[in-house]
Design an enzyme around this catalytic site. Structure first.
Site, PDB file in Angstrom:
ATOM      1  N   CYS A  94      49.643  28.166  39.087  1.00 42.05           N
ATOM      2  CA  CYS A  94      51.070  27.894  39.049  1.00 42.05           C
ATOM      3  C   CYS A  94      51.697  29.163  38.524  1.00 42.05           C
ATOM      4  O   CYS A  94      51.189  29.742  37.550  1.00 42.05           O
ATOM      5  CB  CYS A  94      51.390  26.709  38.138  1.00 42.05           C
ATOM      6  SG  CYS A  94      53.155  26.468  37.873  1.00 42.05           S
ATOM      7  N   THR A 148      55.827  30.832  44.496  1.00 41.34           N
ATOM      8  CA  THR A 148      55.378  29.588  43.888  1.00 41.34           C
ATOM      9  C   THR A 148      54.097  29.185  44.593  1.00 41.34           C
ATOM     10  O   THR A 148      53.954  29.435  45.796  1.00 41.34           O
ATOM     11  CB  THR A 148      56.426  28.467  44.047  1.00 41.34           C
ATOM     12  OG1 THR A 148      55.796  27.191  43.919  1.00 41.34           O
ATOM     13  CG2 THR A 148      57.081  28.515  45.409  1.00 41.34           C
TER      14      THR A 148
END
Length: 230
Positions: free
Chosen positions: A196, A83
């Site tokens: 992202c 992430t």
């Protein structure tokens, strides 16, 4: 081959991409029936996201640090935090470990520098776009960073959490993303970071004329390079 530790589940949708791409890339390199040596820990993202919303980053760092330590104890030789946003607590996670963390921003910066990019658009969660833990690393490397206006930041963030993290892909949201990228193009950027790990589910290189830097893909490639290095 080194064993890769994947700290995932943020969201699990992009962790699937990590697992798939790393195995594909190892097989491309080694052929035959080769696949990657991976240890995977997948957390409950609801808990982590609640800490984000409450600005309790240290609590999320504690949860992730303990999971990372379990990966090391299970035999991981190095760690990927799957992430972008939670690299905010990468220094805290590192305190639990004696193995290295392959930082997603460092991997992305190396790719930007290889392509001689001087000005880049950064799209991601509102935390990644507005806070310094990620953006400042790029700026410190000598690359200008463009981020969307406040309204577009909210739009991008909403699509990530309400749709992409739940596996929902819509043509309407894709058009909104492409509209933001068009504004970046008009601002003179030379490429766009999909900052992202879920954005690659919605936007691919074929969708835009600007070079696209998909952090999930870049991170996976760097992991395989490291895993197969002497």
């Amino acid at each position: 081959m080194k064993t890769i530790g994947l700290l995932g589940g943020m969201s699990w949708e992009s962790t699937v991409t990590y697992y798939t791409r790393i195995n594909e890339l190892v097989n491309q390199q080694l052929g035959g029936l080769h696949s990657a040596k991976i240890k995977l820990a997948s957390v409950d993202f609801e808990e982590i996201e609640n800490y984000q919303t409450a600005n309790e980053w240290e609590k999320s760092g504690e949860v992730l640090g303990k999971e990372a330590l379990r990966l090391e104890q299970a035999g991981a030789d190095f760690l990927l935090i799957c992430t972008n946003t939670m690299h905010k607590v990468a220094p805290q996670i590192a305190e639990y470990l004696s193995i290295p963390i392959l930082h997603i921003a460092d991997a992305t910066i190396a790719e930007l520098q290889a392509k001689q990019i001087k000005k880049i658009a950064l799209l991601g969660t509102k935390y990644t776009m507005t806070q310094d833990f990620y953006k400042q690393k790029i700026i410190d490397s000598g690359i200008d960073v463009w981020i969307p206006n406040a309204a577009d930041i909210e739009t991008v963030n909403q699509i990530i959490f309400a749709e992409l993290c739940q596996g929902k892909i819509s043509a309407e949201s894709k058009e909104k993303f492409l509209g933001v990228i068009q504004k970046a193009l008009e601002a003179g950027v030379e490429g766009v970071i999909l900052g992202c790990t879920e954005i690659g589910l919605l936007i691919q290189q074929a969708d835009v004329t600007l070079p696209v830097f998909d952090t999930t893909e870049i991170h996976s490639q760097k992991a395989v390079e490291y895993a197969l290095s002497e």
